[in-house]
Write a protein that holds these residues in place. Sequence first.
Motif, mmCIF file in Angstrom:
data_model
loop_
_atom_site.group_PDB
_atom_site.id
_atom_site.type_symbol
_atom_site.label_atom_id
_atom_site.label_comp_id
_atom_site.label_asym_id
_atom_site.label_seq_id
_atom_site.Cartn_x
_atom_site.Cartn_y
_atom_site.Cartn_z
ATOM 1 N N PHE A 1 5.877 5.688 7.052
ATOM 2 C CA PHE A 1 4.912 4.949 7.363
ATOM 3 C C PHE A 1 5.329 3.820 8.368
ATOM 4 N N HIS A 2 6.491 3.035 8.089
ATOM 5 C CA HIS A 2 6.875 2.355 9.034
ATOM 6 C C HIS A 2 7.282 2.928 10.323
ATOM 7 N N LEU B 1 4.401 3.817 12.541
ATOM 8 C CA LEU B 1 3.741 2.684 13.220
ATOM 9 C C LEU B 1 4.526 2.368 14.619
ATOM 10 N N ARG C 1 8.830 2.475 -10.521
ATOM 11 C CA ARG C 1 8.384 1.755 -9.373
ATOM 12 C C ARG C 1 7.277 2.300 -8.830
ATOM 13 N N LEU D 1 1.719 6.401 4.221
ATOM 14 C CA LEU D 1 0.783 5.418 3.313
ATOM 15 C C LEU D 1 0.580 5.897 2.144
ATOM 16 N N HIS E 1 -4.956 -6.362 -7.006
ATOM 17 C CA HIS E 1 -4.066 -5.333 -6.229
ATOM 18 C C HIS E 1 -4.305 -3.824 -6.213
ATOM 19 N N LEU F 1 2.671 -10.862 10.738
ATOM 20 C CA LEU F 1 1.396 -10.224 10.510
ATOM 21 C C LEU F 1 0.250 -10.933 10.800
HETATM 22 C C1 HEM Z 1 3.504 -3.337 11.778
HETATM 23 C C2 HEM Z 1 3.476 -3.994 10.854
HETATM 24 C C3 HEM Z 1 3.611 -3.547 9.385
HETATM 25 C C4 HEM Z 1 2.465 -3.002 8.717
HETATM 26 C C5 HEM Z 1 1.438 -2.782 9.188
HETATM 27 C C6 HEM Z 1 3.205 -2.810 7.156
HETATM 28 C C7 HEM Z 1 2.471 -2.426 6.157
HETATM 29 C C8 HEM Z 1 2.843 -2.059 4.912
HETATM 30 C C9 HEM Z 1 2.426 -1.689 3.863
HETATM 31 C C10 HEM Z 1 0.720 -1.422 3.882
HETATM 32 C C11 HEM Z 1 3.278 -1.700 2.969
HETATM 33 C C12 HEM Z 1 2.731 -1.120 1.464
HETATM 34 C C13 HEM Z 1 2.961 -2.210 0.301
HETATM 35 C C14 HEM Z 1 3.018 -1.798 -1.027
HETATM 36 O O1 HEM Z 1 3.990 -1.209 -1.375
HETATM 37 O O2 HEM Z 1 1.807 -1.937 -1.639
HETATM 38 C C15 HEM Z 1 4.359 -1.846 3.192
HETATM 39 C C16 HEM Z 1 5.527 -1.948 2.496
HETATM 40 C C17 HEM Z 1 6.654 -2.490 3.020
HETATM 41 N N1 HEM Z 1 6.823 -3.002 4.270
HETATM 42 FE FE1 HEM Z 1 5.866 -3.222 5.725
HETATM 43 N N2 HEM Z 1 4.459 -3.319 7.281
HETATM 44 C C18 HEM Z 1 4.683 -3.741 8.689
HETATM 45 C C19 HEM Z 1 6.013 -4.435 9.131
HETATM 46 C C20 HEM Z 1 7.099 -4.598 7.931
HETATM 47 C C21 HEM Z 1 8.227 -5.230 8.522
HETATM 48 C C22 HEM Z 1 8.456 -5.963 9.876
HETATM 49 C C23 HEM Z 1 8.837 -5.099 7.530
HETATM 50 C C24 HEM Z 1 10.505 -5.718 7.159
HETATM 51 C C25 HEM Z 1 10.711 -6.973 7.667
HETATM 52 C C26 HEM Z 1 8.461 -4.304 6.424
HETATM 53 C C27 HEM Z 1 8.924 -4.216 5.337
HETATM 54 C C28 HEM Z 1 8.388 -3.560 4.370
HETATM 55 C C29 HEM Z 1 9.036 -2.904 2.797
HETATM 56 C C30 HEM Z 1 10.018 -3.292 2.705
HETATM 57 C C31 HEM Z 1 7.961 -2.499 2.123
HETATM 58 C C32 HEM Z 1 8.086 -1.739 0.669
HETATM 59 C C33 HEM Z 1 7.657 -2.718 -0.085
HETATM 60 C C34 HEM Z 1 7.987 -1.947 -1.600
HETATM 61 O O3 HEM Z 1 8.526 -0.960 -1.620
HETATM 62 O O4 HEM Z 1 7.374 -2.443 -2.454
HETATM 63 N N3 HEM Z 1 7.091 -3.862 6.658
HETATM 64 N N4 HEM Z 1 4.263 -2.414 4.521
#
Ligand code: HEM
Lengths: 309, 558
Positions: free
Chosen positions: B202-203, B206, B512, B479, A215, B46
């Motif tokens: 980040f989100h 996108l 965290r 990111l 990871h 995804l």
């Molecule tokens: C376009 C599509 C998406 C991409 C490329 C993407 C990419 C990412 C990446 C790279 C992370 C980092 C993960 C980490 O903490 O190591 C992340 C975190 C996260 N994503 Fe996405 N995501 C996408 C869509 C979504 C969607 C649809 C949701 C909700 C349903 C979402 C909810 C979250 C949440 C809640 C986190 C935080 C996780 C944490 O804080 O530990 N994402 N995302």
Amino acid sequence: MTVDPSLAELSDRLFSIAVALYSVAVVAFSAQLAFGRRPARELVPAGSGGADAGAPAAPLRSDRWGLAGLAVTVLGAAAHAGVLITRGMAADRLPWGNMYEFATAVVLVGVVAYLVLATRVPAVRDIGAFVLAPVVISLVAIGLFLYTETGPLVAALRSSWLAVHVSSAILGSGLFFVSGIASVLYLLRSRQEAGADGSFLSRLPGAATLDRVAHRTAVFAFPIYTFAMIAGAIWAESAWGRFWGWDPKETWMFISWVVYAGYLHARTTVGWRGRPAAWVNVVGFAVVLFNLLYVNMVSTGLHSYGGLD
Amino acid sequence: MSTVAPPRPAAAPPPPARPSLGARAWGLWLRWWRRLTAMRTAIVLLFLLALAAIPGSLLPQRSLNQNAVRQYFADHPTLAPVLDRLYAFDVFGSPWFAAVYLLLFVSLIGCVVPRLAEHVRALRAAPPPAPRRLQRLPDSGELATALPGPAVLDVVEEELRVRRFRVVRRDGAASTPPGPAASGPELSAEKGFWKESGNLLFHLSLVALLLGLAGGKLWGYEGSILVTEGQGFCNSFQQYDTHSSGALVDSGDLSPLCIDLEDFRAEYEEDLTAASYTADIRYGGPGEEGEPATIGVNDPLRLDGDRVYVTGHGYAPRFTVTLPDGTAFTDVSAPFLPSDQTTMSSEGALKLPDLGAGVEDQLALEGFFAPTGLMQGGVLTSIDPRPLNPQVAVLAYQGYLGLDSGLPQSVYSLDASQIERGRLAEVGRANLAVGETLTLPDGTAVTFTGVSQFAALQFSHDPGQVWVLAAAIAVLVGLLALLFLRRERFFARVGPAPDGGGTVLTVGSLTRGGGESATRFAELTGQLRAALDERSPTPSAPPSGGAAPEPEVSPRDR
Ligand code: HEM
């Protein structure tokens, strides 16, 4: 721009030397696995995963094999870096203008990433055989199938974006390989910890450690890969007239990026953590590999700089 | 690194179960909405997106290579139409590809917007009260000191504020029911909101990126044209050899710009690797003199929103055609398309449909051009991409070309059906070096007079481009913050030491991201210890039973 033949030859010789040294390292690491007892050093102390428990013990005899393997790997990596440096000097340019050079560099990144991990997390040393054996196999394959004479760059590659885009792509891919190997080992190890038999597997670092290494490496690689993609798009905008055009290489980079985003999500999602997430990482690894090999060699697109006919 | 699931915003309580149809529909909708915005749906979507992109790279795509698609139809006459109905040759513009990414983005918005609201609220709210049992936190420890309780918390607060924690103190006994673990005044501290901000940035970036892409597609256009040295073109769809444009482009609105190609140079290394292509051009409004500029590979002309690229090059052999009556057409030429980039051997056709009043027959030359020609076994080949010894192998035809038949035909070859039907007849063939002449049976003389270079130019207009770049950079910044920053919560509570002398300080933290929280926690508690010792009138007594003065740090690191 002329090619210096003696430097080019030195580069080719260093390639053989690196392969030879890595092979020796594989032997040493295998000896460590064969003669070693259970590794006592653990990254994750008690409480995070069943078989990880164990108090730090005095270095075992097997450790000497491990250290020897590590030392030879360092030498091999030096020769390996020399391959690229001399090639770059011979042609007076960055040594990643064709697939031979690119693939060689990716493997080097993998080796260096392993070495860095092994010094920071001693338990990771024990996976040496599993990193170095694929390294030897891929280098032999690179030498046999991808070898290209040292030569100048084609016009489209003469841009400072080559340094930015390709370097970061190499760095990201190499790190993803290490992450992928760690996840494969995690999958094996976690099954073994769950009761399946697998004698030598018990000498690997604990499943929790492997999962964390996978990871962490992926977390490190993902932004680099993202950056490589953005830099590639910026370059494509000035070279090909559009920043994104679903060229096969672009498409596969997109696919691998999406898979890794899936992996990072899976790692934080209940029900996906652990083995399912590791499988996603392995798929990402396969996609990056596929992109590197198949897309360069078989499909035709704008990225046809493989130097292969 | 944390392996704890992100706290999902608490789901809205289900509406009271009433048999009303509206309420049931609402309940159903809520359930579906929650399912769509769940993290596991995001993972699946995804994956689907990755899968959906695969056929786009394995099958030829119209947007990339029309010829490859045509070839595929020829090779797979039964399969291709079926695949075509499934948009297999337009994957990235297909409804099902769009469905996947639109669902993903709806899910993303549904997931991120509540988090955004929550985050904004958390930014303004005080750090949450300390949990009752601090020892249960991933990192926790106890310190004993001779200072009185409030003074201890003063010290802790100061140390935390220096480290840029937001700190709030509460009177523990009042806010929590007294018990063995929760008693005495307490302190909560928090820092690292940037991690969650990064996640949201980040989100949301996108989404911004997708909007930029869509805008560029709708309002953007692109045209390609081959221009021979000395010629030019103006930006209009009629002039381009091929063009494509977004749904909202009005062809009347194209930027009024004309480009003239004055000179084109291709340079080569010793091993004949192409080193550079450069085109000297002039650009300006129609009828204007124009500004000079030099463009090349990796170096387009950039004007406000428009760009002009050199995407390729080739040779246009020149011929002088002299009719039997003495009428001469001097230096007529047509671009021959390179069939091999390393030697630039090229193929093409020159069509002369109008040879003047009274001349019935049309004339055409079709053939092969070699910039550095060499005869090998009676066949002309090229051995060098540079025009060192230009030669052509041409077939001359006379008759009817079929240009006005209404059917489009390629400018680079003759219409084979006219030849088959005998309307166009071969009347001579020859290999010519510069200056040599082929004389046709009717006395017409065709002289190969030399060669010009042409450049393949592309005019692009993409209003979404800058927006996409900005969004991409924001994606990267978000990111980095999301992956490498950490959020920390730190709690402290004081209580009297069991033996009555001094105070016991209990601390705990919850992190965290960032990994290795145990070492950082140990460091922080060590510094707290030092700060407490500094203020104490006497060296602090060890906690109950004379244990080491080191904080008892739980070694767990999640
Ligand atoms: C376009 C599509 C998406 C991409 C490329 C993407 C990419 C990412 C990446 C790279 C992370 C980092 C993960 C980490 O903490 O190591 C992340 C975190 C996260 N994503 Fe996405 N995501 C996408 C869509 C979504 C969607 C649809 C949701 C909700 C349903 C979402 C909810 C979250 C949440 C809640 C986190 C935080 C996780 C944490 O804080 O530990 N994402 N995302």
